[in-house]
Design a protein around this motif. Structure first.
Motif, PDB file in Angstrom:
ATOM      1  N   PRO A 109       0.845  -1.201   0.000  1.00 27.72           N
ATOM      2  CA  PRO A 109       0.000   0.000   0.000  1.00 27.72           C
ATOM      3  C   PRO A 109       0.876   1.245   0.000  1.00 27.72           C
ATOM      4  O   PRO A 109       2.057   1.191   0.363  1.00 27.72           O
ATOM      5  N   LEU A 110       0.311   2.351  -0.429  1.00 27.89           N
ATOM      6  CA  LEU A 110       1.040   3.622  -0.368  1.00 27.89           C
ATOM      7  C   LEU A 110       1.086   4.085   1.083  1.00 27.89           C
ATOM      8  O   LEU A 110       0.075   4.065   1.790  1.00 27.89           O
ATOM      9  N   LEU A 111       2.253   4.521   1.506  1.00 30.88           N
ATOM     10  CA  LEU A 111       2.425   4.943   2.892  1.00 30.88           C
ATOM     11  C   LEU A 111       2.692   6.438   3.017  1.00 30.88           C
ATOM     12  O   LEU A 111       2.780   6.957   4.125  1.00 30.88           O
ATOM     13  N   VAL A 112       2.841   7.113   1.897  1.00 25.82           N
ATOM     14  CA  VAL A 112       2.886   8.580   1.896  1.00 25.82           C
ATOM     15  C   VAL A 112       1.702   9.058   1.067  1.00 25.82           C
ATOM     16  O   VAL A 112       1.124   8.306   0.282  1.00 25.82           O
ATOM     17  N   ASP A 113       1.318  10.302   1.252  1.00 23.30           N
ATOM     18  CA  ASP A 113       0.226  10.889   0.473  1.00 23.30           C
ATOM     19  C   ASP A 113       0.778  11.260  -0.899  1.00 23.30           C
ATOM     20  O   ASP A 113       1.370  12.320  -1.082  1.00 23.30           O
ATOM     21  N   ALA A 114       0.593  10.352  -1.852  1.00 28.16           N
ATOM     22  CA  ALA A 114       1.215  10.515  -3.168  1.00 28.16           C
ATOM     23  C   ALA A 114       0.682  11.738  -3.905  1.00 28.16           C
ATOM     24  O   ALA A 114       1.439  12.449  -4.574  1.00 28.16           O
ATOM     25  N   GLN A 115      -0.619  11.985  -3.798  1.00 33.29           N
ATOM     26  CA  GLN A 115      -1.193  13.134  -4.497  1.00 33.29           C
ATOM     27  C   GLN A 115      -0.637  14.442  -3.946  1.00 33.29           C
ATOM     28  O   GLN A 115      -0.289  15.354  -4.705  1.00 33.29           O
ATOM     29  N   SER A 116      -0.525  14.529  -2.624  1.00 36.06           N
ATOM     30  CA  SER A 116       0.062  15.736  -2.022  1.00 36.06           C
ATOM     31  C   SER A 116       1.526  15.888  -2.417  1.00 36.06           C
ATOM     32  O   SER A 116       2.004  17.005  -2.633  1.00 36.06           O
ATOM     33  N   ALA A 117       2.228  14.753  -2.497  1.00 34.65           N
ATOM     34  CA  ALA A 117       3.635  14.797  -2.907  1.00 34.65           C
ATOM     35  C   ALA A 117       3.777  15.350  -4.317  1.00 34.65           C
ATOM     36  O   ALA A 117       4.669  16.166  -4.589  1.00 34.65           O
ATOM     37  N   LEU A 118       2.889  14.930  -5.208  1.00 34.06           N
ATOM     38  CA  LEU A 118       2.921  15.459  -6.571  1.00 34.06           C
ATOM     39  C   LEU A 118       2.605  16.947  -6.590  1.00 34.06           C
ATOM     40  O   LEU A 118       3.286  17.738  -7.258  1.00 34.06           O
TER      41      LEU A 118
END
Length: 404
Positions: free
Chosen positions: A164-173
């Motif tokens: 699973p994703l463990l960081v907020d990928a959308q926020s990172a982008l």
């Protein structure tokens, strides 16, 4: 005469050689129509065979398919003179006017250049696969009668989507976007602690379609090879997958524990490599990825639960013990992670006999320190064979664990 019925479940053929682009296209289609029936092939000859056997409501094909090109595939479809014309999206890295003019007489439904504009592709797919005002929802398929947890996990091992994703990928982008576009250095800093994103970026950068001779072995190297647009698309594709993030609180707690061990091992590997003038980033990646299988297993356990299976902490612990390592090995092999990186990951678990690189010894030592339950065990680690071979003493190990 063939008539496409949009009210029926759509059938979509995806013809794309690169496995990571294949996966991205599948996720975008399923985001628009979760009930779509997908067939995927990696070369034009396979696509041609599929088209001769079955009518598709939509074809998505790369222009530069091996065997029979996507352009020739489109030419074959148009020669059948279906009414209405079969929807066909042609993908191409060529955006010059001559290439576009060559395709226009064949009337592709859309000619989209790669790396893809995901938002634009999504809009196109909604227009092709949905009628006005139509909304589609899909339930998670129930378990087959008699299915056991062990059999379920055995079946999922070969097709696991990973961790699973463990960081907020959308926020990172979002935080990595600048007026000039996506800043890869900012993106690398924002997602470098996420095992899934790191593994997928490295695997995608080294895929057969990239024709790499010297494999990328770190996240930063992978991002540079992929470039801003493709890196963004791959991260977005990960967010579209089912169970991209764990929703069950108990499984999410287990994931946090596995992640914490990964991060400690990664950081200790990074610091030790720095002390010994070794490749810090590769050691960091090896530490970060060594619990990828355990995290992927937790994601499969959530799928089991969502399908109606029962789950408790005893079952979770037993599953991790029995399947965690196997899931990790299967992913690293299927994603073709570089051999050197896999060897460092293996060293975290077991060195055994033989001659090992200094980086492998570093990762073994990093794992020993990361798994200590208290500082009292540091003396035993310092006196062990691995520390002695690296000539790392007690003061250096204490310096590791004292760092914030």
């Amino acid at each position: 005469m063939t008539v496409v019925d949009l009210s029926a479940v759509p059938t979509v053929l995806i013809a794309e050689a690169d496995p990571w682009t294949q996966d991205l296209l599948k996720q975008v289609v399923l985001t628009v129509r979760c009930d779509a029936q997908l067939d995927v092939c990696g070369d034009g000859q396979q696509a041609l065979a599929q088209l001769s056997k079955k009518h598709y409501g939509l074809v998505i094909a790369d222009r530069d398919l091996p065997g029979v090109s996507g352009l020739d595939l489109l030419r074959t479809v148009r020669q059948r003179r279906a009414v209405p014309a079969q929807p066909f999206i042609l993908l191409s890295a060529r955006n010059d006017s001559a290439s576009v003019r060559e395709a226009l007489p064949l009337a592709p439904t859309a000619y989209l250049t790669t790396p893809l504009d995901i938002a634009g592709l999504t809009r196109r797919l909604k227009g092709l696969l949905l009628t006005a005002g139509q909304e589609i929802s899909c339930e998670v398929p129930a378990l087959v009668p008699g299915m056991t947890l062990k059999r379920f996990l055995e079946q999922h091992r070969a097709s696991s989507d990973g961790a699973p994703l463990l960081v907020d990928a959308q926020s990172a982008l979002n935080s990595s976007l600048t007026p000039e576009g996506l800043d890869l250095a900012l993106l690398e800093q924002a997602v470098r602690t996420d095992p899934q994103i790191t593994a997928v970026m490295i695997a995608a950068a080294n895929s057969a379609a990239q024709h790499r001779i010297d494999p990328a072995q770190t996240l930063a190297q992978a991002l540079q090879l992929l470039g801003p647009a493709q890196s963004m698309n791959l991260v977005l594709g990960l967010t579209l997958k089912r169970s991209a993030q764990l929703t069950d609180p108990c499984l999410a707690d287990y994931a946090e524990q596995q992640w914490a061990v990964s991060l400690r091992t990664a950081q200790y590997g990074f610091e030790l490599a720095g002390m010994l003038n070794l490749d810090q980033e590769r050691c960091y990646c090896a530490g970060l990825l060594h619990r990828l299988g355990d995290l992927a297993l937790l994601r499969s356990l959530e799928a089991w639960q969502q399908a109606g299976g029962e789950l408790d902490t005893l079952a979770i612990d037993a599953s991790l013990s029995e399947f965690g390592a196997a899931y990790g090995s299967a992913l690293r092999t299927r994603w073709r992670l570089p051999l050197e990186l896999r060897e460092l990951i293996a060293a975290i678990y077991h060195l055994g006999g033989g001659v090992y690189s200094r980086e492998a010894l570093v990762m073994s030592l990093a794992a020993q320190v990361a798994n200590l339950e208290s500082e009292e065990g540091i003396a035993e680690v310092a006196g062990g064979k691995t520390a002695r071979l690296l000539r790392v003493g007690m003061s250096q190990l204490l310096q590791l664990i004292d760092k914030p």
